[in-house]
Design a protein around this motif. Structure first.
Motif, short mmCIF file in Angstrom:
data_model
loop_
_atom_site.label_atom_id
_atom_site.label_comp_id
_atom_site.label_asym_id
_atom_site.label_seq_id
_atom_site.Cartn_x
_atom_site.Cartn_y
_atom_site.Cartn_z
N VAL A 1 68.92 -21.71 47.96
CA VAL A 1 68.42 -20.70 47.08
C VAL A 1 68.90 -21.10 45.35
CG1 VAL A 1 69.67 -18.37 46.25
CG2 VAL A 1 68.08 -18.51 48.54
N HIS A 2 69.87 -21.80 45.37
CA HIS A 2 70.55 -21.87 44.04
C HIS A 2 69.36 -22.70 43.20
CE1 HIS A 2 72.15 -24.77 40.84
NE2 HIS A 2 72.86 -23.69 40.56
N PRO A 3 68.58 -23.44 43.52
CA PRO A 3 67.68 -24.23 42.54
C PRO A 3 66.34 -23.31 42.44
CG PRO A 3 67.51 -25.40 44.50
CD PRO A 3 68.84 -24.55 44.71
N MET A 4 66.10 -22.34 43.28
CA MET A 4 65.00 -21.43 43.07
C MET A 4 65.55 -20.35 42.16
SD MET A 4 64.26 -20.33 47.12
CE MET A 4 63.81 -21.26 48.19
N ALA A 5 66.85 -19.90 42.08
CA ALA A 5 67.16 -19.07 41.20
C ALA A 5 67.34 -19.67 39.85
CB ALA A 5 68.60 -18.66 41.55
N GLN A 6 67.66 -21.03 39.75
CA GLN A 6 67.78 -21.85 38.55
C GLN A 6 66.36 -21.82 38.12
OE1 GLN A 6 68.78 -25.88 39.08
NE2 GLN A 6 70.53 -25.60 38.03
N GLY A 7 65.55 -22.27 38.58
CA GLY A 7 64.07 -22.44 38.26
C GLY A 7 63.59 -20.79 37.66
N LEU A 8 63.72 -19.86 38.51
CA LEU A 8 63.34 -18.51 37.95
C LEU A 8 63.91 -18.18 36.67
CD1 LEU A 8 63.38 -16.84 41.43
CD2 LEU A 8 61.28 -17.01 40.17
N SER A 9 65.34 -18.24 36.70
CA SER A 9 65.97 -17.97 35.39
C SER A 9 65.47 -18.83 34.35
CB SER A 9 67.59 -18.07 35.68
OG SER A 9 68.16 -18.02 34.53
N ARG A 10 65.32 -19.98 34.52
CA ARG A 10 64.85 -20.84 33.34
C ARG A 10 63.60 -20.23 32.85
NH1 ARG A 10 66.90 -26.61 35.44
NH2 ARG A 10 69.25 -26.31 34.83
N ILE B 1 79.68 -19.85 49.20
CA ILE B 1 79.40 -20.95 48.16
C ILE B 1 78.44 -20.70 47.18
CG2 ILE B 1 79.90 -22.48 50.43
CD1 ILE B 1 77.05 -23.10 50.14
N PHE B 2 78.51 -21.36 46.19
CA PHE B 2 77.71 -21.36 45.04
C PHE B 2 77.76 -19.97 44.35
CE2 PHE B 2 76.21 -25.56 46.18
CZ PHE B 2 75.31 -25.97 45.34
N GLU B 3 79.06 -19.27 44.35
CA GLU B 3 78.83 -18.26 43.66
C GLU B 3 78.99 -18.43 42.01
OE1 GLU B 3 82.36 -15.75 44.38
OE2 GLU B 3 81.53 -14.15 43.09
N PRO B 4 79.86 -19.17 41.47
CA PRO B 4 79.97 -19.48 40.01
C PRO B 4 78.54 -20.18 39.62
CG PRO B 4 81.65 -20.79 41.36
CD PRO B 4 80.69 -20.20 42.38
N GLU B 5 77.86 -20.85 40.21
CA GLU B 5 76.87 -21.54 39.75
C GLU B 5 75.56 -20.54 39.87
OE1 GLU B 5 78.41 -22.91 42.43
OE2 GLU B 5 78.72 -24.94 41.96
N LEU B 6 75.62 -19.31 40.63
CA LEU B 6 74.54 -18.51 40.38
C LEU B 6 74.83 -17.44 39.49
CD1 LEU B 6 73.84 -18.21 44.38
CD2 LEU B 6 72.27 -18.85 42.80
N ALA B 7 76.25 -17.12 39.37
CA ALA B 7 76.65 -16.23 38.22
C ALA B 7 76.21 -16.60 36.85
CB ALA B 7 78.17 -15.95 38.42
N GLU B 8 76.00 -17.97 36.85
CA GLU B 8 75.66 -18.37 35.53
C GLU B 8 73.96 -18.22 35.23
OE1 GLU B 8 75.96 -22.55 34.79
OE2 GLU B 8 78.07 -22.46 35.26
N LEU B 9 73.36 -17.40 36.32
CA LEU B 9 71.87 -17.44 36.12
C LEU B 9 71.55 -15.79 36.28
CD1 LEU B 9 71.00 -19.92 38.90
CD2 LEU B 9 70.78 -20.35 36.27
N GLY B 10 72.49 -15.08 36.74
CA GLY B 10 72.09 -13.62 36.63
C GLY B 10 73.24 -12.99 37.56
N GLU B 11 72.91 -11.70 37.97
CA GLU B 11 73.90 -10.94 38.66
C GLU B 11 73.95 -11.42 40.16
OE1 GLU B 11 74.23 -6.38 40.60
OE2 GLU B 11 72.13 -7.39 39.84
N VAL B 12 75.14 -11.26 40.62
CA VAL B 12 75.61 -11.97 41.78
C VAL B 12 76.16 -10.69 42.51
CG1 VAL B 12 76.52 -13.78 43.50
CG2 VAL B 12 75.89 -14.41 41.01
N VAL B 13 75.62 -10.60 43.89
CA VAL B 13 76.20 -9.59 44.99
C VAL B 13 76.63 -10.51 46.07
CG1 VAL B 13 75.87 -7.55 46.48
CG2 VAL B 13 74.64 -7.79 44.20
N VAL B 14 77.86 -10.50 46.26
CA VAL B 14 78.66 -11.40 47.47
C VAL B 14 78.72 -10.33 48.58
CG1 VAL B 14 80.54 -12.83 48.21
CG2 VAL B 14 79.77 -12.65 45.71
N CYS B 15 78.65 -10.71 49.84
CA CYS B 15 78.75 -10.08 51.04
C CYS B 15 79.58 -10.86 51.89
CB CYS B 15 77.33 -9.61 51.69
SG CYS B 15 76.12 -8.88 50.43
N THR B 16 80.47 -10.27 52.72
CA THR B 16 80.92 -11.00 53.84
C THR B 16 80.92 -9.92 55.02
OG1 THR B 16 83.16 -10.27 52.85
CG2 THR B 16 82.60 -12.61 52.44
N ASP B 17 80.84 -10.72 56.27
CA ASP B 17 80.76 -9.99 57.34
C ASP B 17 81.90 -9.22 57.62
OD1 ASP B 17 78.60 -11.81 57.41
OD2 ASP B 17 78.88 -12.71 59.56
#
Ligand code: NAD
Ligand code: FES
Length: 288
Positions: A113-122, A140-156
């Motif tokens: 999902v990271h490169p998709m979010a990156q492309g959309l954000s750009r 995983i990839f929480e810091p990288e996605l946080a550079e692109l917008g809001e991040v909601v983290v969920c754990t089971d």
């Protein structure tokens, strides 16, 4: 040969490798993947290009160690070289040009999902990433996605972020309105649940499928999936499709075909972990 220039353990069984591949780094687009062979005659493993650095001439591969070949790859160290990396393959992600998007990543699918979010954000799209893991150590990839917008983290288990599946958080956003598209990548039950959730809202939903792949060129038919009642080859016509039209039951069924062989090979590699490539595993691809 593609030298590994950085290696990072992202979760208990997920490893990030940054690998020299200058041409691919320059021409790849979000959503595309490569096929990797650790050595001559080795199994061909499809892996999404999770990121790329055109200045360094590197691409980022994120590997879930689930079988003999993936265990061999993640046992490689910085300075060692991967024999072949073919790509970029597959269609780039279909981007919206305006509006708001939710990018849903489940477990190792978050790297896809990271490169998709990156492309959309750009492209100027407002992106909310909803990412999930079994517990904190699997996120995983929480810091990288946080550079692109809001991040909601969920754990089971609620050990980090919100307790529950990603679908709970996605539903809240859909209820709030204003979402134009949802992108979802993760285990099949998660993608099926996201598609079922968005359908009544009429929100376009794109999923990235991970069928078994062999050649990655549309020749073998190994990656066939059913979308809207039509057989499609994920390697050349995907890997992204309209989630509302995918036959997830068939996909899950086909993914289970080689499970016994995979578990056997996996037990073998756990008992004998090594990056030495024997080239005797040229059977099927696994996941990307
Ligand atoms: P996992 O099973 O730990 O699940 C990760 C998260 O997905 C969970 O924390 C939860 O938030 C969500 N989830 C799981 N099941 C759900 C359900 N029924 N409803 C709603 N949400 C759900 O994930 P993992 O172990 O990292 O993933 C392993 C699987 O993902 C493998 O089967 C692999 O083949 C697949 N995978 C798919 C892709 C792809 O391109 N689609 C890429 C990588 C891996
Ligand atoms: Fe062979 Fe797609 S992997 S046709």
């Amino acid at each position: 040969m593609h030298t590994i220039i950085a290696k990072q353990q992202l979760s208990p069984n997920v490893t990030r490798l940054d690998v020299e591949a200058a041409r691919i780094a320059t021409i790849r687009h979000p959503g595309q993947f490569v096929i990797v062979r650790q050595c001559e005659g080795a199994e061909r493993i499809p892996l999404t290009i999770a990121d790329a650095d055109t200045e360094k001439g590197t691409i980022t591969l994120v590997i879930q160690a689930v079988g003999k070949s993936t265990c061999g790859l993640v046992a490689m160290e910085v300075g060692e070289a991967i024999r072949d990396i073919s790509g970029p393959l597959g269609h780039p992600t279909e981007m919206i040009t305006q509006g708001r998007a939710i990018c849903v990543g489940g477990g190792v699918g978050t790297a896809v999902v990271h490169p998709m979010a990156q492309g959309l954000s750009r492209a100027g799209i407002e992106v909310t990433s909803v990412i999930g893991g079994r517990s904190k150590e699997w996120v995983i990839f929480e810091p990288e996605l946080a550079e692109l917008g809001e991040v909601v983290v969920c754990t089971d288990d609620g050990s980090y972020g919100r307790k529950g599946f990603v679908t709970d958080a996605v539903k809240e956003r859909l209820d709030a309105g204003g979402i134009d598209v949802v992108y979802a990548v993760g285990p099949v039950p998660m993608m099926r649940a996201v598609a079922n959730l968005t359908r009544p809202y009429g929100v376009k939903t794109i999923v990235s499928l991970n069928p078994v792949m062999v050649d990655g060129t549309g020749m073998c038919g190994g990656c066939r999936v059913d979308v809207g009642g039509t057989t499609r080859f994920a390697c050349v016509e995907g890997p992204e499709f309209n989630g509302h039209e995918v036959d997830f039951d068939l996909l899950a069924d086909r993914l289970g075909t080689y499970r016994d062989f995979e578990e056997e090979a996996s037990r073998e590699s756990v008992n004998n972990p090594t990056s030495r490539c024997t080239g005797d595993t040229c059977r099927v691809g696994l996941t990307h």
